[in-house]
Design an enzyme around this catalytic site. Sequence first.
Site, PDB file in Angstrom:
ATOM      1  N   GLU A 250     -14.979   3.886  10.437  1.00 41.16           N
ATOM      2  CA  GLU A 250     -14.367   4.902   9.557  1.00 41.16           C
ATOM      3  C   GLU A 250     -13.199   4.326   8.774  1.00 41.16           C
ATOM      4  O   GLU A 250     -12.061   4.772   8.924  1.00 41.16           O
ATOM      5  CB  GLU A 250     -13.762   6.039  10.404  1.00 41.16           C
ATOM      6  CG  GLU A 250     -14.603   6.617  11.459  1.00 41.16           C
ATOM      7  CD  GLU A 250     -13.773   7.419  12.475  1.00 41.16           C
ATOM      8  OE1 GLU A 250     -12.534   7.316  12.511  1.00 41.16           O
ATOM      9  OE2 GLU A 250     -14.393   8.148  13.227  1.00 41.16           O
ATOM     10  N   PRO A 251     -13.420   3.344   7.937  1.00 36.18           N
ATOM     11  CA  PRO A 251     -12.281   2.778   7.205  1.00 36.18           C
ATOM     12  C   PRO A 251     -11.820   3.664   6.057  1.00 36.18           C
ATOM     13  O   PRO A 251     -12.624   4.375   5.446  1.00 36.18           O
ATOM     14  CB  PRO A 251     -12.835   1.462   6.657  1.00 36.18           C
ATOM     15  CG  PRO A 251     -14.305   1.672   6.565  1.00 36.18           C
ATOM     16  CD  PRO A 251     -14.687   2.690   7.599  1.00 36.18           C
ATOM     17  N   GLY A 252     -10.528   3.628   5.799  1.00 37.58           N
ATOM     18  CA  GLY A 252      -9.989   4.316   4.627  1.00 37.58           C
ATOM     19  C   GLY A 252      -9.335   3.277   3.735  1.00 37.58           C
ATOM     20  O   GLY A 252      -9.856   2.850   2.710  1.00 37.58           O
ATOM     21  N   ARG A 253      -8.177   2.799   4.211  1.00 37.61           N
ATOM     22  CA  ARG A 253      -7.370   1.861   3.437  1.00 37.61           C
ATOM     23  C   ARG A 253      -8.164   0.670   2.907  1.00 37.61           C
ATOM     24  O   ARG A 253      -8.030   0.293   1.749  1.00 37.61           O
ATOM     25  CB  ARG A 253      -6.252   1.335   4.360  1.00 37.61           C
ATOM     26  CG  ARG A 253      -5.275   0.421   3.686  1.00 37.61           C
ATOM     27  CD  ARG A 253      -4.378  -0.281   4.726  1.00 37.61           C
ATOM     28  NE  ARG A 253      -3.940   0.582   5.795  1.00 37.61           N
ATOM     29  CZ  ARG A 253      -2.791   1.255   5.791  1.00 37.61           C
ATOM     30  NH1 ARG A 253      -1.962   1.150   4.786  1.00 37.61           N
ATOM     31  NH2 ARG A 253      -2.456   2.016   6.817  1.00 37.61           N
TER      32      ARG A 253
ATOM     33  N   CYS B  58      17.223  11.956  -4.409  1.00 38.98           N
ATOM     34  CA  CYS B  58      18.568  11.929  -3.820  1.00 38.98           C
ATOM     35  C   CYS B  58      18.518  11.613  -2.333  1.00 38.98           C
ATOM     36  O   CYS B  58      18.841  12.468  -1.483  1.00 38.98           O
ATOM     37  CB  CYS B  58      19.252  13.265  -4.066  1.00 38.98           C
ATOM     38  SG  CYS B  58      19.296  13.623  -5.800  1.00 38.98           S
TER      39      CYS B  58
ATOM     40  N   TYR C 137      -3.312   6.104   0.802  1.00 35.72           N
ATOM     41  CA  TYR C 137      -2.092   6.742   1.305  1.00 35.72           C
ATOM     42  C   TYR C 137      -0.975   6.727   0.260  1.00 35.72           C
ATOM     43  O   TYR C 137       0.194   6.552   0.576  1.00 35.72           O
ATOM     44  CB  TYR C 137      -1.639   6.081   2.623  1.00 35.72           C
ATOM     45  CG  TYR C 137      -2.736   6.057   3.661  1.00 35.72           C
ATOM     46  CD1 TYR C 137      -3.176   7.250   4.230  1.00 35.72           C
ATOM     47  CD2 TYR C 137      -3.377   4.876   4.037  1.00 35.72           C
ATOM     48  CE1 TYR C 137      -4.222   7.260   5.160  1.00 35.72           C
ATOM     49  CE2 TYR C 137      -4.415   4.874   4.960  1.00 35.72           C
ATOM     50  CZ  TYR C 137      -4.828   6.067   5.516  1.00 35.72           C
ATOM     51  OH  TYR C 137      -5.853   6.079   6.423  1.00 35.72           O
TER      52      TYR C 137
ATOM     53  N   ARG D 164       5.332   5.483   1.346  1.00 33.98           N
ATOM     54  CA  ARG D 164       5.148   4.462   2.383  1.00 33.98           C
ATOM     55  C   ARG D 164       6.384   3.582   2.610  1.00 33.98           C
ATOM     56  O   ARG D 164       6.762   3.340   3.757  1.00 33.98           O
ATOM     57  CB  ARG D 164       3.914   3.593   2.099  1.00 33.98           C
ATOM     58  CG  ARG D 164       2.615   4.390   1.967  1.00 33.98           C
ATOM     59  CD  ARG D 164       1.373   3.520   1.980  1.00 33.98           C
ATOM     60  NE  ARG D 164       1.118   2.962   3.277  1.00 33.98           N
ATOM     61  CZ  ARG D 164       1.351   1.709   3.615  1.00 33.98           C
ATOM     62  NH1 ARG D 164       1.764   0.863   2.694  1.00 33.98           N
ATOM     63  NH2 ARG D 164       1.150   1.287   4.825  1.00 33.98           N
TER      64      ARG D 164
ATOM     65  N   GLY E 171      -8.993   1.254  10.365  1.00 33.05           N
ATOM     66  CA  GLY E 171      -7.820   0.449  10.673  1.00 33.05           C
ATOM     67  C   GLY E 171      -7.821  -0.970  10.135  1.00 33.05           C
ATOM     68  O   GLY E 171      -6.881  -1.730  10.398  1.00 33.05           O
TER      69      GLY E 171
HETATM   70  N1  LLP Z   1     -10.129   7.259  11.660  1.00 34.96           N
HETATM   71  C1  LLP Z   1      -9.136   7.987  12.187  1.00 34.96           C
HETATM   72  C2  LLP Z   1      -9.397   8.829  13.342  1.00 34.96           C
HETATM   73  C3  LLP Z   1      -7.851   7.923  11.623  1.00 34.96           C
HETATM   74  O1  LLP Z   1      -6.858   8.643  12.147  1.00 34.96           O
HETATM   75  C4  LLP Z   1      -7.607   7.077  10.506  1.00 34.96           C
HETATM   76  C5  LLP Z   1      -6.272   6.989   9.908  1.00 34.96           C
HETATM   77  C6  LLP Z   1      -8.689   6.347   9.980  1.00 34.96           C
HETATM   78  C7  LLP Z   1      -9.947   6.447  10.592  1.00 34.96           C
HETATM   79  C8  LLP Z   1      -8.552   5.438   8.790  1.00 34.96           C
HETATM   80  O2  LLP Z   1      -7.640   4.422   9.017  1.00 34.96           O
HETATM   81  P1  LLP Z   1      -7.496   3.233   7.934  1.00 34.96           P
HETATM   82  O3  LLP Z   1      -8.818   2.501   7.870  1.00 34.96           O
HETATM   83  O4  LLP Z   1      -7.172   3.861   6.632  1.00 34.96           O
HETATM   84  O5  LLP Z   1      -6.391   2.398   8.455  1.00 34.96           O
HETATM   85  N2  LLP Z   1      -0.340   6.979   6.284  1.00 34.96           N
HETATM   86  C9  LLP Z   1      -0.422   5.703   6.960  1.00 34.96           C
HETATM   87  C10 LLP Z   1      -1.761   5.489   7.582  1.00 34.96           C
HETATM   88  C11 LLP Z   1      -2.127   6.592   8.571  1.00 34.96           C
HETATM   89  C12 LLP Z   1      -3.546   6.488   9.046  1.00 34.96           C
HETATM   90  C13 LLP Z   1      -3.938   7.693   9.806  1.00 34.96           C
HETATM   91  N3  LLP Z   1      -5.259   7.624  10.349  1.00 34.96           N
HETATM   92  C14 LLP Z   1      -0.074   4.599   5.958  1.00 34.96           C
HETATM   93  O6  LLP Z   1       0.273   4.896   4.825  1.00 34.96           O
HETATM   94  O7  LLP Z   1      -0.095   3.416   6.328  1.00 34.96           O
END
Ligand code: LLP
Length: 413
Positions: free
Chosen positions: A269-272, A338, A367, A308, A234
């Site tokens: 658990e970072p993604g973004r 469209c 994403y 997004r 997050g």
């Molecule tokens: N852990 C869990 C359990 C999650 O559900 C998520 C993201 C993450 C970690 C990673 O979160 P991050 O670090 O990437 O914020 N599609 C949306 C974001 C949805 C995130 C869903 N869960 C967007 O484009 O903003």
Amino acid sequence: MLTYKNNDPYIEGTSLYDLVKVCQTPFYVYSQQKIIDQVNKTKEILGNNIFYSIKSNSNQAILKLMNSLNIGADVVSVGELKRALEAGFDPNKIIFEGVGKSDQDLLYAIHKNIRLINTESLEEIKLLDNLANEKNKIVDIGVRLNPDVDGETLSKISTGKKTDKFGIEFDNIDKIIKLVKSCKSLNLIGISCHIGSQISKNEAYRNTFSQMKMAADKFIESGINIKHVDLGGGFHVKYEDSDPDFNIKKVKEELDNCFTQTNYELSFEPGRYLIAEAGVTVTSILTIKNNGGINYLIVDAGMNTLIRPAMYGAHHEISAINVNSEEFMDYAIAGPICESSDVFLKNIKLAKQKIGNLLVIKNTGAYGKVMSSNYNSRPLPSEILVHNDNYAIIYSPEKIEKTIEADIIPSWL
Ligand code: LLP
């Protein structure tokens, strides 16, 4: 991510013009160096227990790169689990989450002996115990708790409030303890949470950490030996100037303040945060028109390429690559789909543009491609990884003819 040499746009040591020669727009480009730098920075500050949330960008090349940087993987489906294993992640460094898992999903995860299966309901704990028992295995599990903390982010990406569908309520911790004690085939060793995406406020981190510490202590007091406390992902990424400043060092300070004198193994658990800023989307202008006083640039990337903006109202800055005019104009930049929501930006000032010019949509490494679709029967976007003056196409979409072939016409038609 873009730099200029003799007025030509570059990503690392590769000219964007070279990429456009070999790959049709729209496509995604990622900088390998930027990913490496961001992962290393995150590890330096938060430690080595980082599990990359592969939902943010699950291209096999990206996963292989992430694995080479010695981090783990956080997966939310069997598809993602297969991707992580295929990319070479050690099963012992894979966590399987997800609010809905089928019997087959759980059996596959049991079979692969991964580090932890994080359960999200009392019913799922019971099911997992039965499945593990059938397979004569003792399975390490975690429970995802819902700490009821408002991450104060976009409502569509907030997950940590009591009324959200994620995790198990804190009020049910006693029930979890009782249930887990009766489960013969499960070993509860971790708790986890994730309050949402794009969390910038220290207070949200502070409240989450203190709730999770309280919960872990409660499990320990009841005789359940919690070792891992997974604090989710997050972390905030700045998409526009008006976005709040986020400093991951402050998260570390909150963490240290909260978890002093404890022995829990803390993980994230970072993604973004690891990949958003390492990617851009390159698109070409298909046509230009003025409707009701608005100058539209219609580009070949649409909500099918990057959803997004249409889905969350998210802001991605866009810059023009070809500046052939001294005159500046106000534009709206829209895709070819469209749908009236297929607009990336309104009221953006750019040098006067021509058909065929290139635009770059920024911070789309997370994403982006993973949420793209074939809507309007358009192909998925390609992806390119740049490494100094090398580049490789790392995703090449199947031809539309193949997609058509996957449809099955019943005998009566
Ligand atoms: N852990 C869990 C359990 C999650 O559900 C998520 C993201 C993450 C970690 C990673 O979160 P991050 O670090 O990437 O914020 N599609 C949306 C974001 C949805 C995130 C869903 N869960 C967007 O484009 O903003």
